[in-house]
Design an enzyme around this catalytic site. Sequence first.
Site, PDB file in Angstrom:
ATOM      1  N   GLY A  64      20.712  64.480  29.419  1.00  0.00           N
ATOM      2  CA  GLY A  64      19.957  64.493  30.677  1.00  0.00           C
ATOM      3  C   GLY A  64      18.456  64.368  30.570  1.00  0.00           C
ATOM      4  O   GLY A  64      17.807  63.895  31.501  1.00  0.00           O
ATOM      5  N   GLU A 118      14.086  70.106  28.567  1.00  0.00           N
ATOM      6  CA  GLU A 118      15.390  70.146  29.251  1.00  0.00           C
ATOM      7  C   GLU A 118      15.273  69.464  30.616  1.00  0.00           C
ATOM      8  O   GLU A 118      14.197  69.488  31.238  1.00  0.00           O
ATOM      9  CB  GLU A 118      15.801  71.631  29.392  1.00  0.00           C
ATOM     10  CG  GLU A 118      17.050  71.922  30.181  1.00  0.00           C
ATOM     11  CD  GLU A 118      18.339  71.428  29.546  1.00  0.00           C
ATOM     12  OE1 GLU A 118      18.394  70.245  29.182  1.00  0.00           O
ATOM     13  OE2 GLU A 118      19.292  72.218  29.441  1.00  0.00           O
ATOM     14  N   ASP A 119      16.355  68.851  31.072  1.00  0.00           N
ATOM     15  CA  ASP A 119      16.308  68.200  32.389  1.00  0.00           C
ATOM     16  C   ASP A 119      16.379  69.228  33.512  1.00  0.00           C
ATOM     17  O   ASP A 119      15.608  69.176  34.464  1.00  0.00           O
ATOM     18  CB  ASP A 119      17.441  67.152  32.539  1.00  0.00           C
ATOM     19  CG  ASP A 119      18.829  67.721  32.282  1.00  0.00           C
ATOM     20  OD1 ASP A 119      18.940  68.861  31.787  1.00  0.00           O
ATOM     21  OD2 ASP A 119      19.817  67.026  32.579  1.00  0.00           O
ATOM     22  N   ASP A 122      20.068  75.660  35.098  1.00  0.00           N
ATOM     23  CA  ASP A 122      20.937  76.088  36.191  1.00  0.00           C
ATOM     24  C   ASP A 122      21.305  77.560  35.952  1.00  0.00           C
ATOM     25  O   ASP A 122      20.550  78.450  36.342  1.00  0.00           O
ATOM     26  CB  ASP A 122      22.138  75.128  36.176  1.00  0.00           C
ATOM     27  CG  ASP A 122      23.117  75.333  37.295  1.00  0.00           C
ATOM     28  OD1 ASP A 122      23.271  74.426  38.111  1.00  0.00           O
ATOM     29  OD2 ASP A 122      23.767  76.387  37.342  1.00  0.00           O
ATOM     30  N   GLY A 124      21.221  78.881  33.052  1.00  0.00           N
ATOM     31  CA  GLY A 124      20.345  79.289  31.948  1.00  0.00           C
ATOM     32  C   GLY A 124      21.117  79.527  30.662  1.00  0.00           C
ATOM     33  O   GLY A 124      20.522  79.799  29.614  1.00  0.00           O
ATOM     34  N   THR A 126      22.764  77.435  28.742  1.00  0.00           N
ATOM     35  CA  THR A 126      22.473  76.424  27.717  1.00  0.00           C
ATOM     36  C   THR A 126      21.181  76.788  26.982  1.00  0.00           C
ATOM     37  O   THR A 126      21.129  76.766  25.744  1.00  0.00           O
ATOM     38  CB  THR A 126      22.316  75.026  28.371  1.00  0.00           C
ATOM     39  OG1 THR A 126      23.485  74.755  29.132  1.00  0.00           O
ATOM     40  CG2 THR A 126      22.110  73.940  27.336  1.00  0.00           C
ATOM     41  N   LYS A 150      16.830  75.812  38.922  1.00  0.00           N
ATOM     42  CA  LYS A 150      17.468  76.386  40.120  1.00  0.00           C
ATOM     43  C   LYS A 150      17.386  77.908  39.973  1.00  0.00           C
ATOM     44  O   LYS A 150      18.293  78.522  39.400  1.00  0.00           O
ATOM     45  CB  LYS A 150      18.941  75.968  40.199  1.00  0.00           C
ATOM     46  CG  LYS A 150      19.184  74.476  40.353  1.00  0.00           C
ATOM     47  CD  LYS A 150      20.687  74.207  40.418  1.00  0.00           C
ATOM     48  CE  LYS A 150      21.008  72.747  40.305  1.00  0.00           C
ATOM     49  NZ  LYS A 150      22.446  72.473  40.167  1.00  0.00           N
ATOM     50  N   PHE A 171      23.400  70.209  43.904  1.00  0.00           N
ATOM     51  CA  PHE A 171      23.655  69.341  42.768  1.00  0.00           C
ATOM     52  C   PHE A 171      22.802  68.081  42.890  1.00  0.00           C
ATOM     53  O   PHE A 171      22.772  67.442  43.943  1.00  0.00           O
ATOM     54  CB  PHE A 171      25.138  68.968  42.674  1.00  0.00           C
ATOM     55  CG  PHE A 171      25.471  68.329  41.370  1.00  0.00           C
ATOM     56  CD1 PHE A 171      25.653  69.091  40.232  1.00  0.00           C
ATOM     57  CD2 PHE A 171      25.559  66.953  41.268  1.00  0.00           C
ATOM     58  CE1 PHE A 171      25.927  68.497  39.006  1.00  0.00           C
ATOM     59  CE2 PHE A 171      25.828  66.345  40.043  1.00  0.00           C
ATOM     60  CZ  PHE A 171      26.014  67.121  38.914  1.00  0.00           C
ATOM     61  N   ASP A 178      23.004  63.319  35.630  1.00  0.00           N
ATOM     62  CA  ASP A 178      24.225  62.568  35.968  1.00  0.00           C
ATOM     63  C   ASP A 178      25.215  63.351  36.809  1.00  0.00           C
ATOM     64  O   ASP A 178      25.163  64.576  36.883  1.00  0.00           O
ATOM     65  CB  ASP A 178      24.939  62.168  34.679  1.00  0.00           C
ATOM     66  CG  ASP A 178      25.632  63.361  34.031  1.00  0.00           C
ATOM     67  OD1 ASP A 178      24.966  64.391  33.803  1.00  0.00           O
ATOM     68  OD2 ASP A 178      26.852  63.288  33.776  1.00  0.00           O
ATOM     69  N   ARG A 184      22.423  58.228  36.254  1.00  0.00           N
ATOM     70  CA  ARG A 184      21.213  58.583  35.495  1.00  0.00           C
ATOM     71  C   ARG A 184      20.083  57.578  35.702  1.00  0.00           C
ATOM     72  O   ARG A 184      18.923  57.877  35.488  1.00  0.00           O
ATOM     73  CB  ARG A 184      21.521  58.618  33.989  1.00  0.00           C
ATOM     74  CG  ARG A 184      22.533  59.682  33.582  1.00  0.00           C
ATOM     75  CD  ARG A 184      22.561  59.800  32.057  1.00  0.00           C
ATOM     76  NE  ARG A 184      23.720  60.508  31.567  1.00  0.00           N
ATOM     77  CZ  ARG A 184      23.803  61.830  31.434  1.00  0.00           C
ATOM     78  NH1 ARG A 184      22.793  62.588  31.772  1.00  0.00           N
ATOM     79  NH2 ARG A 184      24.897  62.393  30.963  1.00  0.00           N
TER      80      ARG A 184
HETATM   81  P1  IMP Z   1      23.053  75.672  32.517  1.00  0.00           P
HETATM   82  O1  IMP Z   1      23.543  76.022  31.145  1.00  0.00           O
HETATM   83  O2  IMP Z   1      23.994  76.214  33.578  1.00  0.00           O
HETATM   84  O3  IMP Z   1      21.631  76.092  32.761  1.00  0.00           O
HETATM   85  O4  IMP Z   1      23.201  74.116  32.690  1.00  0.00           O
HETATM   86  C1  IMP Z   1      22.269  73.224  32.209  1.00  0.00           C
HETATM   87  C2  IMP Z   1      22.856  71.846  32.100  1.00  0.00           C
HETATM   88  O5  IMP Z   1      23.794  71.600  33.149  1.00  0.00           O
HETATM   89  C3  IMP Z   1      21.766  70.790  32.280  1.00  0.00           C
HETATM   90  O6  IMP Z   1      21.235  70.407  31.052  1.00  0.00           O
HETATM   91  C4  IMP Z   1      22.508  69.670  32.944  1.00  0.00           C
HETATM   92  O7  IMP Z   1      23.080  68.824  31.977  1.00  0.00           O
HETATM   93  C5  IMP Z   1      23.608  70.334  33.720  1.00  0.00           C
HETATM   94  N1  IMP Z   1      23.259  70.504  35.148  1.00  0.00           N
HETATM   95  C6  IMP Z   1      22.967  71.642  35.804  1.00  0.00           C
HETATM   96  N2  IMP Z   1      22.722  71.417  37.111  1.00  0.00           N
HETATM   97  C7  IMP Z   1      22.865  70.086  37.278  1.00  0.00           C
HETATM   98  C8  IMP Z   1      22.705  69.220  38.420  1.00  0.00           C
HETATM   99  O8  IMP Z   1      22.384  69.619  39.557  1.00  0.00           O
HETATM  100  N3  IMP Z   1      22.902  67.891  38.182  1.00  0.00           N
HETATM  101  C9  IMP Z   1      23.238  67.381  36.967  1.00  0.00           C
HETATM  102  N4  IMP Z   1      23.387  68.159  35.885  1.00  0.00           N
HETATM  103  C10 IMP Z   1      23.201  69.500  36.029  1.00  0.00           C
END
Ligand code: IMP
Length: 195
Positions: A64, A118-119, A122, A124, A126, A150, A171, A178, A184
Amino acid sequence: MVDEHQSEVISKLMQRSRIIKVKDKTFAVTISERAIKSQIKRIAERINRDYEGKEPVFLAVLNGSFIFAADLLREIDMPCEISFIKLTSYEGTKTTGNIREIIGLNVDITGRPVIIVEDIVDTGLTMAHMLDTLKKQNPESINICTLLLKPSKLQVRLNIRYCCKQIPDDFVVGYGLDYDGFGRNTKDIYTLVKQ
Ligand code: IMP
């Protein structure tokens, strides 16, 4: 049900790229290319100031962040390196909470200042996982630089030093982000239209 008038409005908006279809879902522009670029400039100026005299290693999280990392790096005016790591936690529009490291780190970050690119943050999870993994290699420091955040979705305490933009719990796709691998390749960022 969408009537004839509504479908005409939707098709006009699609022609102007205000609305796009990615697979089975409809998305509308919420962050323009111009707004993205100006936020990136703002964040890059801060990084340039904070890391003056240092040689940071940027670690971009694939897939991303590939466009964000490319634009951010071109605003950085100090000697620096970039490397890529690939993790996955998403299937469709829902997080699985199941984080897998696919491509490992191939640069020695011991004693180096590290900036994770990071893109979107969400839940957190990851980022928390990445921080745990990277700290084992004893870098001088680690900071997170995310395009989007977010805040209402965060499940872990994270210190996010650089954030271009906070968004609601929706989303989004585009500019590297993506939906099931698609969407993308747009200049703007689009939000899912709930139907
Ligand atoms: P986390 O571990 O829940 O913070 O998720 C992070 C990863 O989820 C990001 O690097 C994205 O690849 C994916 N992600 C989270 N929200 C979105 C979204 O709204 N659109 C696309 N990808 C997302």
